[in-house]
Design a protein around this motif. Structure first.
Motif, PDB file in Angstrom:
ATOM      1  N   ARG A 192      41.673  50.033 101.082  1.00  0.00           N
ATOM      2  CA  ARG A 192      42.757  51.001 100.886  1.00  0.00           C
ATOM      3  C   ARG A 192      42.866  51.470  99.439  1.00  0.00           C
ATOM      4  O   ARG A 192      43.256  52.608  99.174  1.00  0.00           O
TER       5      ARG A 192
ATOM      6  N   GLN B  23      41.271  54.767  98.879  1.00  0.00           N
ATOM      7  CA  GLN B  23      41.623  55.829  99.824  1.00  0.00           C
ATOM      8  C   GLN B  23      41.669  57.207  99.162  1.00  0.00           C
ATOM      9  O   GLN B  23      41.121  58.179  99.693  1.00  0.00           O
TER      10      GLN B  23
ATOM     11  N   ARG C 195      38.151  59.762  99.978  1.00  0.00           N
ATOM     12  CA  ARG C 195      38.414  61.197 100.131  1.00  0.00           C
ATOM     13  C   ARG C 195      37.285  62.053  99.576  1.00  0.00           C
ATOM     14  O   ARG C 195      36.887  63.052 100.185  1.00  0.00           O
TER      15      ARG C 195
ATOM     16  N   ARG D 267      33.917  59.031 103.110  1.00  0.00           N
ATOM     17  CA  ARG D 267      34.204  59.462 104.485  1.00  0.00           C
ATOM     18  C   ARG D 267      33.055  60.263 105.092  1.00  0.00           C
ATOM     19  O   ARG D 267      32.851  60.242 106.302  1.00  0.00           O
TER      20      ARG D 267
ATOM     21  N   GLN E  60      38.741  61.405 110.535  1.00  0.00           N
ATOM     22  CA  GLN E  60      38.135  60.507 109.554  1.00  0.00           C
ATOM     23  C   GLN E  60      39.200  59.624 108.909  1.00  0.00           C
ATOM     24  O   GLN E  60      39.662  59.871 107.799  1.00  0.00           O
ATOM     25  N   THR E  61      39.541  58.584 109.659  1.00  0.00           N
ATOM     26  CA  THR E  61      40.574  57.649 109.217  1.00  0.00           C
ATOM     27  C   THR E  61      39.901  56.397 108.657  1.00  0.00           C
ATOM     28  O   THR E  61      39.210  55.668 109.391  1.00  0.00           O
ATOM     29  N   ARG E  62      40.089  56.149 107.382  1.00  0.00           N
ATOM     30  CA  ARG E  62      39.413  55.051 106.703  1.00  0.00           C
ATOM     31  C   ARG E  62      39.637  53.702 107.384  1.00  0.00           C
ATOM     32  O   ARG E  62      38.696  52.924 107.576  1.00  0.00           O
ATOM     33  N   SER E  63      40.875  53.407 107.750  1.00  0.00           N
ATOM     34  CA  SER E  63      41.199  52.090 108.309  1.00  0.00           C
ATOM     35  C   SER E  63      40.492  51.822 109.631  1.00  0.00           C
ATOM     36  O   SER E  63      40.251  50.661 109.983  1.00  0.00           O
TER      37      SER E  63
END
Length: 217
Positions: free
Chosen positions: A127, A130, A135, A139, A148-151
């Motif tokens: 995180r 992030q 960003r 990604r 494209q959700t990092r978690s």
């Protein structure tokens, strides 16, 4: 030819009672513990095939995107030089160690990439990165992750990193849901390259090896 002694006669000493104890607790007897230990070796090898592929594919995909991003900044050198001061101290130390391990006077990025650990790449998805690395670059290493959700990527990688370390340190994995671990490998590979995921899946030995698990209480 002399008869060979049963493995439960000599293995407890050779493996150590402490190492065999978790297997005996799961299996109920020393003979069954030895069978479970042998299976743990086999299934660890099958799982490591997938972890091996995932680690190489992950690091190359992330590295490629960091190279593209670094070039777009117009800075000289490599993204590993961290001229923008984005990386945390731990990551910078890992890069310095990786470069030293190459034993080359002028290691290339590729040399250093090969020396960086699975943990290094997994932590680049944390995180804390992030709003910068994720960003700006990382990604794009997962073009088939939508949205494209990092978690969503980080969660299975945390679990797989722990699994890799257990296998690398020769620890028991017989209590894990290894079919779920296989799915995590397939999922992350699919985010990066579905063709690579499908290629791995056709030869994946995990399901068949899991079926061979000795009965335990």
């Amino acid at each position: 030819m002399m008869a060979q002694p049963p493995p439960e006669r000599f293995l407890p000493q050779r493996l150590s009672p402490g190492r065999l104890a978790p297997y005996q607790a799961a299996a109920g007897s020393q003979r069954a513990a030895v069978d479970l230990y042998r299976w743990n070796i086999a299934v660890s090898a099958a799982v490591y095939e997938g972890l091996h592929l995932l680690e190489v594919v992950l690091r190359n995909a992330v590295h490629d995107q960091l190279v593209i991003w670094h070039q777009s900044t117009g800075n000289s050198g490599s993204w590993m030089d961290d001229r923008a001061g984005i990386l945390e101290d731990r990551a910078r130390k890992d890069i310095a160690i990786a470069r030293a391990r190459t034993r080359k006077p002028s290691p290339t990025e590729g040399h250093a990439v090969a020396e960086l650990t699975f943990g290094f790449w997994r932590y680049l998805l944390a995180r804390r990165y992030q709003d910068n690395l994720w960003r700006l670059a990382v990604r794009h290493a997962f073009p088939h992750l939508q949205p494209q959700t990092r978690s969503v990527v980080e969660k299975p990688l945390i679990s797989l990193h722990k699994l890799r370390n257990r296998i690398a340190h020769l620890e028991p994995v017989h209590r894990r849901d290894l079919l779920a671990d296989r799915q995590d490998i397939l999922t992350v590979l699919g985010y990066i390259c579905p063709d690579t995921r499908d290629w791995y899946q056709t030869g994946c030995r995990i399901p068949d090896t899991v079926k061979e698990r000795p009965h335990t209480r």
